[in-house]
Motif scaffolding. Structure first.
Motif, PDB file in Angstrom:
ATOM      1  N   UNK A   1       0.821  -1.202   0.000  1.00  0.00           N
ATOM      2  CA  UNK A   1       0.000   0.000   0.000  1.00  0.00           C
ATOM      3  C   UNK A   1       0.858   1.257   0.000  1.00  0.00           C
ATOM      4  N   UNK A   2       1.938   1.241   0.767  1.00  0.00           N
ATOM      5  CA  UNK A   2       2.833   2.397   0.770  1.00  0.00           C
ATOM      6  C   UNK A   2       3.415   2.629  -0.620  1.00  0.00           C
ATOM      7  N   UNK A   3       3.857   1.538  -1.250  1.00  0.00           N
ATOM      8  CA  UNK A   3       4.454   1.646  -2.578  1.00  0.00           C
ATOM      9  C   UNK A   3       3.446   2.153  -3.604  1.00  0.00           C
ATOM     10  N   UNK A   4       2.235   1.592  -3.596  1.00  0.00           N
ATOM     11  CA  UNK A   4       1.228   1.964  -4.594  1.00  0.00           C
ATOM     12  C   UNK A   4       0.819   3.418  -4.464  1.00  0.00           C
ATOM     13  N   UNK A   5       0.502   3.865  -3.243  1.00  0.00           N
ATOM     14  CA  UNK A   5       0.057   5.251  -3.040  1.00  0.00           C
ATOM     15  C   UNK A   5       1.146   6.236  -3.422  1.00  0.00           C
ATOM     16  N   UNK A   6       2.376   5.933  -3.053  1.00  0.00           N
ATOM     17  CA  UNK A   6       3.484   6.844  -3.362  1.00  0.00           C
ATOM     18  C   UNK A   6       3.812   6.821  -4.852  1.00  0.00           C
ATOM     19  N   UNK A   7       3.693   5.639  -5.455  1.00  0.00           N
ATOM     20  CA  UNK A   7       3.916   5.539  -6.901  1.00  0.00           C
ATOM     21  C   UNK A   7       2.937   6.406  -7.681  1.00  0.00           C
ATOM     22  N   UNK A   8       1.675   6.366  -7.257  1.00  0.00           N
ATOM     23  CA  UNK A   8       0.656   7.146  -7.968  1.00  0.00           C
ATOM     24  C   UNK A   8       1.017   8.616  -7.987  1.00  0.00           C
ATOM     25  N   UNK A   9       1.522   9.121  -6.865  1.00  0.00           N
ATOM     26  CA  UNK A   9       1.903  10.537  -6.803  1.00  0.00           C
ATOM     27  C   UNK A   9       3.183  10.794  -7.589  1.00  0.00           C
ATOM     28  N   UNK A  10       4.172   9.933  -7.416  1.00  0.00           N
ATOM     29  CA  UNK A  10       5.475  10.139  -8.067  1.00  0.00           C
ATOM     30  C   UNK A  10       5.407  10.038  -9.593  1.00  0.00           C
TER      31      UNK A  10
END
Length: 389
Positions: free
Chosen positions: A18-27
């Motif tokens: 979840x941390x990776x997915x949410x941050x990926x979406x923003x990045x």
């Protein structure tokens, strides 16, 4: 098959995924990327709090699609049943196929009850809210009869479970069975506080014993002694899904994906492994699978994928431990501050100060995930890890 959109598939929606997915979406919001998250349940599981569920406490329920709302991430509910690295495709539930250009493997681990006879049949685990809830129901029945409960495993999970159960059900007789000494990783003063909590809550600690068999009404130790047990909670040993190994991805002898200094598979550079799924080595030693280290691996990997998509070089993952926060029921806790390699420092917190600290660092990460959809959040502050970019 090439596409104009870079396809990223994240397998697993635990703390790391979840941390990776949410941050990926923003990045990657301006990079022409399509992100898909695959998870068997649409409910986000707070594994750090499963001992509270086991003791009969109610936690909030959060849907993964709701948490990811507004990110553009597609959520697919189902089990990843196969990976074809050559075709770069993931099979979900044996029928749906998802193609990927980049795969993030975040399937994590579960408690392994298969190694000791009877454990899988007669003991409960904390592997899911459903199982923890069933244990809580059985525990209530046993408590009403003034019965006995055994907790097998003296690691942090076993310690938290035994003390939470004893505090929530003071009429129960709680026994903690452990091969090693509970709290052995702590300093002397922190460990002394831990044993005071055991005494105060009436938890009987049997250290230096090995469980040979679990039966419906007792636990047999290796020397033949039978420990009465109306209900047993199994918290020792971990196992990872065989999916990576079965798919031809290079793994170690525990099934963890072998990764380089950028958490990229050594055999398949389009695959990144994070959290409990990765065999992560640092200069000081091997990172052991915890939420404290898992969330930083997720944040780091999101940043790394975004850097590479922009044509920049990936920087090595750097991480060191900071603390061991352990709850001892709702009104007590012990925090052992550590060196980077997880060995204890002299500093510790106990009592109410430790409870407040524990709640701060182990509070639900959902706020972090939601903020990560709009900002670059310092992930290590939520769990105490130290990951530098």
């Amino acid at each position: 098959m090439s596409t104009s959109v870079h396809r990223i598939v994240v397998l697993g929606a635990g703390y790391s995924g979840m941390m990776c997915a949410a941050r990926l979406a923003y990045r990657t919001r301006r990079l022409g990327v399509r992100i898909t998250v695959v998870n068997p349940s649409e409910r986000f599981t707070e594994r750090l709090r499963m001992h509270q569920v086991a003791a009969g406490q109610q936690l909030g329920e959060f849907r993964i699609p709701d948490v990811l709302d507004g990110t553009g991430i597609e959520f697919v509910q189902g089990w990843a049943t196969a990976i074809d690295p050559e075709r770069r495709a993931v099979e979900v539930d044996g029928r749906t196929e998802l193609g990927y250009d980049t795969l993030v493997y975040a399937l994590g681990s579960t408690t392994d009850a298969s190694k000791v006879p009877g454990a899988a049949e007669h003991a409960f685990t904390l592997n899911s809210p459903q199982i923890a809830g069933l244990f809580a129901d059985r525990l209530a029945e046993v408590a009403a009869a003034g019965g006995t409960v055994t907790v097998c495993g003296g690691g942090l999970t076993g310690i938290e479970a035994a003390t939470e159960i004893a505090e929530s059900h003071p009429g129960l007789r709680v026994t903690l069975l452990s091969h090693g000494e509970p709290g052995a990783m702590m300093g002397d003063k922190a460990r002394a506080h831990l044993y005071k909590a055991f005494d105060r809550l009436g938890v009987t600690v049997r250290a230096g014993v090995k469980v040979a068999k679990v039966m419906p009404d007792s636990v047999e130790l290796s020397h033949g002694e039978l420990v009465p047990s109306d209900v047993c909670l199994w918290t020792t040993g971990v196992v990872v899904p065989p999916l990576a190994a079965d798919s031809g991805v290079a793994v170690d002898d525990r099934g963890l994906i072998l990764v380089d200094e950028t958490l990229t598979s050594v055999s398949h550079p389009e695959i990144h492994a994070i959290g409990d799924a990765a065999a992560v080595r640092q200069k000081w030693g091997t990172v052991h699978g915890t939420c404290q280290s898992g969330i930083p691996t997720g944040a780091y990997t999101a940043d790394t994928i975004a850097r590479v998509l922009r044509g920049r070089r990936a920087k090595p993952f750097r991480y060191g431990y900071f603390h061991q926060p352990v709850s001892l029921g709702r009104r007590d806790a012990v925090i052992q501050f550590t060196h980077a390699d997880d060995t204890p420092r002299r500093t510790r917190l106990t009592g109410r100060a430790a409870v407040m600290y524990k709640e701060m660092v182990s509070a639900s990460p959902l706020t972090t995930y939601r903020l990560s959809k709009r900002f670059v959040v310092t992930a290590q502050l939520s769990k105490g890890g130290r990951a530098t970019r």
